[in-house]
Design a protein around this motif. Structure first.
Motif, PDB file in Angstrom:
ATOM      1  N   PRO A  50      14.293  -1.116  -3.368  1.00 33.45           N
ATOM      2  CA  PRO A  50      12.886  -0.720  -3.322  1.00 33.45           C
ATOM      3  C   PRO A  50      12.117  -1.341  -4.489  1.00 33.45           C
ATOM      4  O   PRO A  50      12.666  -1.507  -5.580  1.00 33.45           O
ATOM      5  N   GLY A  53       6.280   0.698  -7.799  1.00 40.78           N
ATOM      6  CA  GLY A  53       4.886   0.381  -8.056  1.00 40.78           C
ATOM      7  C   GLY A  53       4.561   0.560  -9.523  1.00 40.78           C
ATOM      8  O   GLY A  53       5.412   0.874 -10.352  1.00 40.78           O
ATOM      9  N   THR A  72       5.884   5.646  -7.504  1.00 39.75           N
ATOM     10  CA  THR A  72       5.516   5.042  -6.224  1.00 39.75           C
ATOM     11  C   THR A  72       6.432   3.847  -6.002  1.00 39.75           C
ATOM     12  O   THR A  72       6.863   3.194  -6.952  1.00 39.75           O
ATOM     13  N   TRP A  73       6.741   3.597  -4.733  1.00 34.02           N
ATOM     14  CA  TRP A  73       7.619   2.475  -4.401  1.00 34.02           C
ATOM     15  C   TRP A  73       7.322   1.978  -2.998  1.00 34.02           C
ATOM     16  O   TRP A  73       6.720   2.678  -2.196  1.00 34.02           O
ATOM     17  N   MET A  74       7.721   0.741  -2.758  1.00 34.68           N
ATOM     18  CA  MET A  74       7.476   0.096  -1.471  1.00 34.68           C
ATOM     19  C   MET A  74       8.775  -0.459  -0.902  1.00 34.68           C
ATOM     20  O   MET A  74       9.703  -0.788  -1.658  1.00 34.68           O
ATOM     21  N   THR A  82      13.180   2.325   5.619  1.00 36.66           N
ATOM     22  CA  THR A  82      12.141   3.341   5.460  1.00 36.66           C
ATOM     23  C   THR A  82      12.656   4.354   4.451  1.00 36.66           C
ATOM     24  O   THR A  82      13.761   4.208   3.921  1.00 36.66           O
ATOM     25  N   SER A  83      11.909   5.420   4.236  1.00 39.04           N
ATOM     26  CA  SER A  83      12.368   6.456   3.309  1.00 39.04           C
ATOM     27  C   SER A  83      13.630   7.145   3.823  1.00 39.04           C
ATOM     28  O   SER A  83      14.373   7.734   3.044  1.00 39.04           O
ATOM     29  N   PRO A 112       4.710   6.601   4.275  1.00 38.93           N
ATOM     30  CA  PRO A 112       3.961   5.633   3.484  1.00 38.93           C
ATOM     31  C   PRO A 112       2.457   5.708   3.748  1.00 38.93           C
ATOM     32  O   PRO A 112       2.034   5.920   4.861  1.00 38.93           O
ATOM     33  N   GLY A 115       1.700   1.468   3.076  1.00 42.51           N
ATOM     34  CA  GLY A 115       2.981   0.854   2.755  1.00 42.51           C
ATOM     35  C   GLY A 115       3.628   1.384   1.485  1.00 42.51           C
ATOM     36  O   GLY A 115       4.686   0.924   1.084  1.00 42.51           O
ATOM     37  N   VAL A 116       2.995   2.380   0.839  1.00 47.76           N
ATOM     38  CA  VAL A 116       3.491   2.907  -0.429  1.00 47.76           C
ATOM     39  C   VAL A 116       4.004   4.340  -0.240  1.00 47.76           C
ATOM     40  O   VAL A 116       3.315   5.193   0.311  1.00 47.76           O
ATOM     41  N   TYR A 117       5.230   4.562  -0.713  1.00 54.28           N
ATOM     42  CA  TYR A 117       5.821   5.914  -0.728  1.00 54.28           C
ATOM     43  C   TYR A 117       5.611   6.510  -2.112  1.00 54.28           C
ATOM     44  O   TYR A 117       5.578   5.800  -3.121  1.00 54.28           O
TER      45      TYR A 117
END
Length: 170
Positions: A50, A53, A72-74, A82-83, A112, A115-117
């Motif tokens: 991952p 961010g 935060t992560w992408m 995915t998560s 997301p 696109g950001v979790y």
């Protein structure tokens, strides 16, 4: 009697020669002239990790009594993760959380969004009262069982939540 022995000796020699030729011809039937070739290749699986961010915050709560780290992560483009493929960890824990952290901590992920979790690592009541440090991380688990490297952030704060800091580890 000598006449009988000569034909017999000749027959034995002829039989010996035939056996020698037979043995030599079977020895030369080896498959050294085979033209079949085999080739192969392999590739190693690399599981993308991952991408963290720029957002990494440590919120100590009132006097450090309820700290939480938020990152935060992408997902890397084209990786297919995915998560649901993510694994989370908290390590390097110091302070009161060593005793109570595993009982009171929580991890939640949302998104997301664009696109950001966003993942929040909650520590529970009173775990930061004496200050301390810890690292949090996220990585991907592939269906083969292979995992990516950890993407990590380090957080620290002083007594009663003073000077909270959180840094993304490159």
């Amino acid at each position: 009697m000598t006449r009988l022995r000569l034909p017999m000796v000749g027959a034995v020699l002829a039989l010996g020669a035939a056996l020698t030729l037979s043995a030599q011809s079977s020895a030369t039937d080896a498959g050294w002239n085979e033209t079949t070739h085999a080739t192969g290749s392999y590739t190693a699986l690399t599981v993308a990790r991952p991408a963290l961010g720029a957002t990494c915050t440590l919120s100590p709560g009132f006097l450090g009594t309820n700290p939480a780290i938020t990152i935060t992560w992408m997902v890397p483009p084209g990786s297919g993760f995915t998560s649901a493929n993510a694994q989370y960890a908290i390590s390097g824990v110091s302070g009161l959380e060593q005793v109570t952290g595993s009982l009171l901590s929580s991890i939640t992920t949302t998104g997301p969004v664009g696109g950001v979790y966003t993942t929040r690592f909650g520590s529970g009541v009173l775990t930061g009262l004496l200050g301390g440090t810890k690292s949090v991380g996220v990585r991907f688990l592939h269906s083969s069982g292979w995992t990516s490297l950890w993407s990590q952030a380090d957080a620290s704060m002083g007594l009663a939540g003073a000077n909270p800091q959180c840094t993304v580890v490159p």
